[in-house]
Design a protein around this motif. Structure first.
Motif, PDB file in Angstrom:
ATOM      1  N   ARG A  53       0.836  -1.213   0.000  1.00 41.54           N
ATOM      2  CA  ARG A  53       0.000   0.000   0.000  1.00 41.54           C
ATOM      3  C   ARG A  53       0.866   1.257   0.000  1.00 41.54           C
ATOM      4  N   ALA A  54       1.953   1.209   0.791  1.00 42.15           N
ATOM      5  CA  ALA A  54       2.852   2.367   0.839  1.00 42.15           C
ATOM      6  C   ALA A  54       3.508   2.599  -0.520  1.00 42.15           C
ATOM      7  N   LEU A  55       3.920   1.530  -1.185  1.00 43.40           N
ATOM      8  CA  LEU A  55       4.543   1.654  -2.500  1.00 43.40           C
ATOM      9  C   LEU A  55       3.546   2.174  -3.524  1.00 43.40           C
ATOM     10  N   GLN A  56       2.316   1.674  -3.473  1.00 47.09           N
ATOM     11  CA  GLN A  56       1.296   2.140  -4.409  1.00 47.09           C
ATOM     12  C   GLN A  56       0.978   3.613  -4.169  1.00 47.09           C
ATOM     13  N   SER A  57       0.913   4.006  -2.904  1.00 53.23           N
ATOM     14  CA  SER A  57       0.683   5.416  -2.579  1.00 53.23           C
ATOM     15  C   SER A  57       1.817   6.284  -3.117  1.00 53.23           C
ATOM     16  N   LYS A  58       3.031   5.796  -2.978  1.00 52.39           N
ATOM     17  CA  LYS A  58       4.200   6.523  -3.483  1.00 52.39           C
ATOM     18  C   LYS A  58       4.134   6.646  -5.000  1.00 52.39           C
ATOM     19  N   ARG A  59       3.775   5.566  -5.666  1.00 51.99           N
ATOM     20  CA  ARG A  59       3.637   5.607  -7.129  1.00 51.99           C
ATOM     21  C   ARG A  59       2.586   6.622  -7.552  1.00 51.99           C
ATOM     22  N   ASP A  60       1.457   6.624  -6.855  1.00 53.07           N
ATOM     23  CA  ASP A  60       0.376   7.554  -7.185  1.00 53.07           C
ATOM     24  C   ASP A  60       0.828   9.003  -6.994  1.00 53.07           C
ATOM     25  N   GLN A  61       1.519   9.279  -5.902  1.00 58.76           N
ATOM     26  CA  GLN A  61       1.992  10.633  -5.642  1.00 58.76           C
ATOM     27  C   GLN A  61       3.018  11.070  -6.672  1.00 58.76           C
ATOM     28  N   TYR A  62       3.903  10.156  -7.043  1.00 56.62           N
ATOM     29  CA  TYR A  62       4.913  10.471  -8.068  1.00 56.62           C
ATOM     30  C   TYR A  62       4.234  10.738  -9.415  1.00 56.62           C
ATOM     31  N   ALA A  63       3.247   9.913  -9.746  1.00 59.73           N
ATOM     32  CA  ALA A  63       2.541  10.088 -11.017  1.00 59.73           C
ATOM     33  C   ALA A  63       1.827  11.442 -11.059  1.00 59.73           C
ATOM     34  N   GLN A  64       1.197  11.818  -9.964  1.00 60.72           N
ATOM     35  CA  GLN A  64       0.506  13.102  -9.907  1.00 60.72           C
ATOM     36  C   GLN A  64       1.487  14.268  -9.990  1.00 60.72           C
ATOM     37  N   LEU A  65       2.625  14.130  -9.329  1.00 70.40           N
ATOM     38  CA  LEU A  65       3.633  15.191  -9.362  1.00 70.40           C
ATOM     39  C   LEU A  65       4.154  15.369 -10.780  1.00 70.40           C
ATOM     40  N   ASN A  66       4.429  14.271 -11.449  1.00 66.32           N
ATOM     41  CA  ASN A  66       4.902  14.330 -12.832  1.00 66.32           C
ATOM     42  C   ASN A  66       3.845  14.930 -13.749  1.00 66.32           C
ATOM     43  N   ALA A  67       2.598  14.492 -13.575  1.00 64.55           N
ATOM     44  CA  ALA A  67       1.514  14.964 -14.440  1.00 64.55           C
ATOM     45  C   ALA A  67       1.258  16.461 -14.271  1.00 64.55           C
ATOM     46  N   THR A  68       1.277  16.942 -13.037  1.00 69.55           N
ATOM     47  CA  THR A  68       1.000  18.364 -12.817  1.00 69.55           C
ATOM     48  C   THR A  68       2.151  19.238 -13.307  1.00 69.55           C
ATOM     49  N   ALA A  69       3.387  18.741 -13.208  1.00 66.29           N
ATOM     50  CA  ALA A  69       4.525  19.497 -13.749  1.00 66.29           C
ATOM     51  C   ALA A  69       4.389  19.640 -15.260  1.00 66.29           C
ATOM     52  N   ARG A  70       4.039  18.557 -15.929  1.00 64.30           N
ATOM     53  CA  ARG A  70       3.841  18.597 -17.381  1.00 64.30           C
ATOM     54  C   ARG A  70       2.682  19.514 -17.749  1.00 64.30           C
ATOM     55  N   ALA A  71       1.589  19.416 -16.997  1.00 65.09           N
ATOM     56  CA  ALA A  71       0.413  20.248 -17.294  1.00 65.09           C
ATOM     57  C   ALA A  71       0.724  21.734 -17.111  1.00 65.09           C
ATOM     58  N   TYR A  72       1.505  22.044 -16.095  1.00 59.64           N
ATOM     59  CA  TYR A  72       1.903  23.431 -15.828  1.00 59.64           C
ATOM     60  C   TYR A  72       2.729  23.968 -16.999  1.00 59.64           C
ATOM     61  N   ARG A  73       3.711  23.202 -17.446  1.00 61.28           N
ATOM     62  CA  ARG A  73       4.555  23.634 -18.562  1.00 61.28           C
ATOM     63  C   ARG A  73       3.739  23.784 -19.843  1.00 61.28           C
ATOM     64  N   VAL A  74       2.851  22.830 -20.104  1.00 61.73           N
ATOM     65  CA  VAL A  74       2.029  22.887 -21.317  1.00 61.73           C
ATOM     66  C   VAL A  74       1.104  24.099 -21.287  1.00 61.73           C
ATOM     67  N   ALA A  75       0.475  24.364 -20.131  1.00 63.15           N
ATOM     68  CA  ALA A  75      -0.430  25.510 -20.018  1.00 63.15           C
ATOM     69  C   ALA A  75       0.322  26.821 -20.267  1.00 63.15           C
ATOM     70  N   ALA A  76       1.536  26.918 -19.728  1.00 65.04           N
ATOM     71  CA  ALA A  76       2.337  28.130 -19.931  1.00 65.04           C
ATOM     72  C   ALA A  76       2.746  28.260 -21.396  1.00 65.04           C
ATOM     73  N   GLY A  77       3.153  27.142 -22.000  1.00 67.33           N
ATOM     74  CA  GLY A  77       3.525  27.172 -23.417  1.00 67.33           C
ATOM     75  C   GLY A  77       2.354  27.570 -24.301  1.00 67.33           C
ATOM     76  N   ASP A  78       1.163  27.052 -23.998  1.00 66.76           N
ATOM     77  CA  ASP A  78      -0.039  27.429 -24.764  1.00 66.76           C
ATOM     78  C   ASP A  78      -0.313  28.929 -24.624  1.00 66.76           C
ATOM     79  N   ALA A  79      -0.093  29.470 -23.431  1.00 60.66           N
ATOM     80  CA  ALA A  79      -0.328  30.897 -23.202  1.00 60.66           C
ATOM     81  C   ALA A  79       0.647  31.743 -24.016  1.00 60.66           C
ATOM     82  N   VAL A  80       1.886  31.276 -24.136  1.00 56.38           N
ATOM     83  CA  VAL A  80       2.882  31.997 -24.944  1.00 56.38           C
ATOM     84  C   VAL A  80       2.444  32.029 -26.404  1.00 56.38           C
ATOM     85  N   ARG A  81       2.024  30.891 -26.926  1.00 53.51           N
ATOM     86  CA  ARG A  81       1.601  30.824 -28.328  1.00 53.51           C
ATOM     87  C   ARG A  81       0.347  31.662 -28.577  1.00 53.51           C
ATOM     88  N   ALA A  82      -0.554  31.693 -27.597  1.00 49.99           N
ATOM     89  CA  ALA A  82      -1.757  32.519 -27.737  1.00 49.99           C
ATOM     90  C   ALA A  82      -1.383  34.000 -27.785  1.00 49.99           C
TER      91      ALA A  82
END
Length: 213
Positions: A53-82
């Motif tokens: 359970r601890a490992l799965q929780s860690k995986r989930d947290q890592y996945a969310q951290l990675n996903a939000t970092a990517r989403a943040y960069r993509v949102a900023a890049g889209d704003a630049v192009r706009a």
């Protein structure tokens, strides 16, 4: 009944009782051993389930951290192009991505190892600088040049920083083990740090131009 017969009888009775008592003792001892082994197996199973359970929780947290970092960069890049297309900047999308990242980054500070936290903290500063760059674009005296600088930042050093975070998280999970990870990490971080300093100077110079009458 003579003495010999009586002695034999007593020995027989004693042997029977002793055998019965000995069998009971052995049975109780075997039962205790069985219960101890069962308790140990149960404890091991619980520890294994807790670790899983601890490992799965860690995986989930890592996945969310990675996903939000990517989403943040993509949102900023889209704003630049706009902005480059002359469209009005909708700050809500970028703010939403920034807030999602900030929330997970705050949680990550309580769970990441020092090495991972150093990488994540550096990326956090770089993402924040990128957000500041985007929000200043509409006010730039040379918007075309400012957009070029911003796009170079998001598609170059910052993109490498987000990539490094993903690799570092996978490395920590044992999913992607790279013998040269430390050297690769240092190279990307050094490049990101230099680019960060250059962009910060550009941003400061543009601010001075904007505020100079």
């Amino acid at each position: 009944m003579d003495v010999t017969t009586l002695a034999v009888a007593l020995i027989g009775v004693g042997g029977t009782m002793g055998g019965t008592l000995g069998g009971a003792v052995l049975s109780q001892r075997a039962r205790r051993v069985e219960l101890a082994e069962q308790t140990q197996r149960t404890q091991l199973e619980r520890e294994q389930q807790r670790d899983e359970r601890a490992l799965q929780s860690k995986r989930d947290q890592y996945a969310q951290l990675n996903a939000t970092a990517r989403a943040y960069r993509v949102a900023a890049g889209d704003a630049v192009r706009a902005t480059e297309r002359g469209e009005n900047l909708d700050a809500r999308l970028l703010d939403t991505a920034r807030e999602a990242w900030s929330e997970l980054y705050a949680q990550a500070q309580m769970m990441l190892t020092k090495e991972l936290l150093d990488i994540t903290s550096e990326l956090n500063q770089s993402l924040g600088l990128g957000c500041a760059v985007v929000k200043q674009l509409p006010h730039s005296t040379d918007r075309a040049a400012a957009c070029r600088h911003a796009k170079a930042w998001f598609t170059g050093p910052l993109s490498d920083g987000v990539y490094l975070l993903r690799v570092a998280l996978r490395h920590d999970l044992g999913v992607e083990v790279d013998a040269d990870f430390e050297q690769t990490s240092r190279r990307i971080r050094d490049a990101l740090s230099r680019a960060h300093a250059d962009l910060a100077r550009q941003l400061d110079a543009e601010r001075r131009q904007i505020t100079t009458p």
